[in-house]
Design a protein around this motif. Structure first.
Motif, PDB file in Angstrom:
ATOM      1  N   GLY A  94       1.240 -19.776  -6.645  1.00  0.00           N
ATOM      2  CA  GLY A  94       0.405 -20.914  -7.006  1.00  0.00           C
ATOM      3  C   GLY A  94       0.915 -22.207  -6.420  1.00  0.00           C
ATOM      4  N   GLY A  95       1.824 -22.109  -5.447  1.00  0.00           N
ATOM      5  CA  GLY A  95       2.386 -23.309  -4.843  1.00  0.00           C
ATOM      6  C   GLY A  95       1.431 -23.951  -3.861  1.00  0.00           C
ATOM      7  N   ASP A 104      -3.426 -19.044  -5.381  1.00  0.00           N
ATOM      8  CA  ASP A 104      -2.868 -17.746  -5.739  1.00  0.00           C
ATOM      9  C   ASP A 104      -2.301 -17.791  -7.156  1.00  0.00           C
ATOM     10  OD1 ASP A 104      -1.918 -15.157  -5.574  1.00  0.00           O
ATOM     11  OD2 ASP A 104      -0.040 -15.763  -4.632  1.00  0.00           O
ATOM     12  N   GLU A 105      -2.562 -16.771  -7.938  1.00  0.00           N
ATOM     13  CA  GLU A 105      -2.035 -16.677  -9.293  1.00  0.00           C
ATOM     14  C   GLU A 105      -2.107 -15.236  -9.764  1.00  0.00           C
ATOM     15  OE1 GLU A 105      -4.343 -19.464 -11.460  1.00  0.00           O
ATOM     16  OE2 GLU A 105      -6.236 -18.446 -11.168  1.00  0.00           O
ATOM     17  N   GLY A 117      -5.374 -16.656 -15.608  1.00  0.00           N
ATOM     18  CA  GLY A 117      -4.629 -16.882 -14.378  1.00  0.00           C
ATOM     19  C   GLY A 117      -3.298 -17.543 -14.702  1.00  0.00           C
ATOM     20  N   VAL A 118      -2.205 -16.985 -14.172  1.00  0.00           N
ATOM     21  CA  VAL A 118      -0.863 -17.492 -14.470  1.00  0.00           C
ATOM     22  C   VAL A 118      -0.159 -17.820 -13.150  1.00  0.00           C
ATOM     23  CG1 VAL A 118       1.318 -17.067 -15.651  1.00  0.00           C
ATOM     24  CG2 VAL A 118      -0.778 -16.013 -16.507  1.00  0.00           C
ATOM     25  N   ARG A 119       0.431 -19.008 -13.085  1.00  0.00           N
ATOM     26  CA  ARG A 119       1.205 -19.428 -11.916  1.00  0.00           C
ATOM     27  C   ARG A 119       2.684 -19.461 -12.285  1.00  0.00           C
ATOM     28  NH1 ARG A 119      -3.077 -24.098  -9.821  1.00  0.00           N
ATOM     29  NH2 ARG A 119      -4.849 -22.657  -9.738  1.00  0.00           N
ATOM     30  N   ILE A 164       6.877  -9.302 -10.720  1.00  0.00           N
ATOM     31  CA  ILE A 164       6.336 -10.426 -11.492  1.00  0.00           C
ATOM     32  C   ILE A 164       4.998 -10.036 -12.109  1.00  0.00           C
ATOM     33  CG2 ILE A 164       5.403 -12.761 -11.312  1.00  0.00           C
ATOM     34  CD1 ILE A 164       7.504 -13.324  -9.189  1.00  0.00           C
ATOM     35  N   ASP A 165       4.138  -9.417 -11.313  1.00  0.00           N
ATOM     36  CA  ASP A 165       2.841  -8.963 -11.826  1.00  0.00           C
ATOM     37  C   ASP A 165       3.024  -7.998 -12.993  1.00  0.00           C
ATOM     38  OD1 ASP A 165       1.751 -10.473  -9.850  1.00  0.00           O
ATOM     39  OD2 ASP A 165       0.871  -8.828  -8.710  1.00  0.00           O
ATOM     40  N   ARG A 166       3.898  -7.042 -12.821  1.00  0.00           N
ATOM     41  CA  ARG A 166       4.127  -6.039 -13.861  1.00  0.00           C
ATOM     42  C   ARG A 166       4.665  -6.669 -15.137  1.00  0.00           C
ATOM     43  NH1 ARG A 166       7.832  -1.370 -11.692  1.00  0.00           N
ATOM     44  NH2 ARG A 166       7.500  -0.669 -13.839  1.00  0.00           N
TER      45      ARG A 166
END
Length: 318
Positions: A94-95, A104-105, A117-119, A164-166
Motif C-alpha cells: 500500500g506504499g 495494493d492491499e 482492505g488492509v495496508r 503476510i496474507d496468510r
C-alpha cells in the motif's frame, strides 16, 4: 659507398621497432594475466559480502565474509563476492499510490463476512551471523539473486507477501468489521495477533531465522520484526456511508434526549416554585426576573426621595 650502407641502417631500425612492439604486447598480456591472478572486491558501508571461490582449480565454496566498507580486498582469480544489505529494510503493502482506491492491499474477510482492505508495513534487518547469512545466501539468495536490488525485491515478494496474507486472513475472522474500523483497542489486538502469526510463518517458509528486528546491529539480540497495519477499511464504500449515517442519527438522537432532559429539569423546577410561592407568587417572580416589573428595596426608617416627573405643558400656537 654511402649508398651501400643505407639498407643495413634501415634493417637495423626495423628490428628495434619490432622488439618494442613485441615487448608492449607481452606487457599487456602480463597485465591481463596479473589482473586475473589478483582479483579485488569492494563493499559499500551498508553492505556485507560473502566471498566464494570460483577458480579453475578449486570448488565454488564459501571462503570468508567481507566486512562493510571494505576497499580493494584481494581475492582469488575467478572468485565472487555477493553483497547483502545490513541496514534497516522495509516491505510495504500500500506504499505506492497509498491514497488511491486502487492501491495494493491485503483482502481480509471479517467475522461478519465483510471484505476489508488492509495496508501493512514491515521493517527488519538481515541477520548477519556468518552461518545464518551463508545459509540464507545458499538457500534463498542464489535462487532469487537477492544480492542485487531487483532480486532482493523479488525475494521479498516471493517470501514476505504470502506469509503476510496468510497471517492477516487467519486472524481477521476473529473480529467484526466495525470493531477493526472504529475500535482502536480491537485494531491493536488484531495487529498484535497478525504480527505474532507472521513471525511464526516466515521462518518456516524461508527455512531459518534470516531476518531480525529493525534495531538489530549485528552484535545484539536479533529481536522481532516491526509489523504495523493501518485501519482496515471495507472495500464496499457504501458500508462506510451507512455507518456514518447511522452515527449521525445516533448523535442527533443523543442531542434530542439531552434537550428533553433539560426541559424536564426546568418543568420540575417550575412545579417546585409554584408549590412554594403559589401561582401568583411565581408569576410575580417571573415578571420581576424578566424585567417587566421593576422594584426598589427601601431601608427601614430611611428617607427616600422619589423623583416625580414634571408634566410637560403644551403651548398653543400664536
Amino acid at each position: 659507398m654511402a649508398k651501400l650502407g643505407t639498407p643495413s641502417a634501415i634493417k637495423k631500425t626495423g628490428g628495434v621497432k619490432g622488439k618494442l612492439i613485441g615487448g608492449l604486447i607481452l606487457l599487456v598480456v602480463f597485465i591481463i594475466v596479473l589482473f586475473n591472478l589478483f582479483n579485488f572486491a569492494d563493499t559499500d558501508a551498508n553492505k556485507i559480502g560473502l566471498h566464494y571461490g570460483g577458480g579453475i582449480v578449486e570448488d565454488k565454496k564459501f571462503k570468508s565474509v567481507v566486512p562493510p566498507g571494505s576497499t580493494n580486498k584481494l581475492i582469488g582469480p575467478g572468485d565472487t563476492v555477493y553483497p547483502y544489505p545490513i541496514d534497516q529494510r522495509s516491505y510495504i503493502i500500500g506504499g505506492a499510490g497509498a491514497d488511491t482506491d486502487n492501491a495494493d492491499e491485503v483482502t481480509v474477510v471479517s467475522k461478519d463476512n465483510v471484505r476489508l482492505g488492509v495496508r501493512v508495513q514491515v521493517y527488519f534487518t538481515l541477520n548477519r551471523d556468518q552461518e545464518v547469512l551463508r545459509s540464507f545466501h545458499e538457500r534463498i539468495g542464489l535462487k532469487t539473486e537477492a544480492y542485487e536490488d531487483r532480486g532482493w525485491n523479488a525475494m521479498l515478494q516471493s517470501y514476505f507477501r504470502p506469509q503476510i496474507d496468510r497471517a492477516l486472513v487467519a486472524v481477521g475472522t476473529n473480529y467484526n468489521w466495525a470493531e477493526l474500523y472504529n475500535n482502536e483497542a480491537k485494531k491493536s489486538a488484531f495487529q498484535a495477533a497478525a504480527a505474532k502469526e507472521f513471525t511464526r510463518l516466515l521462518p518456516a517458509a524461508v527455512g531459518g531465522d534470516y531476518f531480525c528486528g529493525p534495531s538489530y546491529k549485528g552484535d545484539n539480540a536479533c529481536g522481532e520484526l516491526s509489523f504495523t497495519v493501518q485501519k482496515p477499511t471495507p472495500l464496499d464504500k457504501g458500508i462506510i456511508d451507512g455507518l456514518e449515517a447511522k452515527q449521525r442519527a445516533e448523535l442527533a438522537k443523543q442531542a434530542q434526549e439531552q434537550k428533553n432532559q433539560q426541559v424536564n429539569v426546568e418543568l420540575l423546577s417550575v412545579k417546585q416554585q409554584v408549590a412554594l410561592l403559589g401561582s401568583n407568587g411565581y408569576l410575580l417572580k417571573s415578571a420581576i426576573e424578566s424585567g417587566k416589573i421593576q422594584f426598589m428595596v427601601i431601608p427601614q426608617n430611611g428617607n427616600v426621595s422619589i423623583p416625580v416627573p414634571t408634566p410637560t405643558t403644551q403651548q398653543s400656537p400664536r
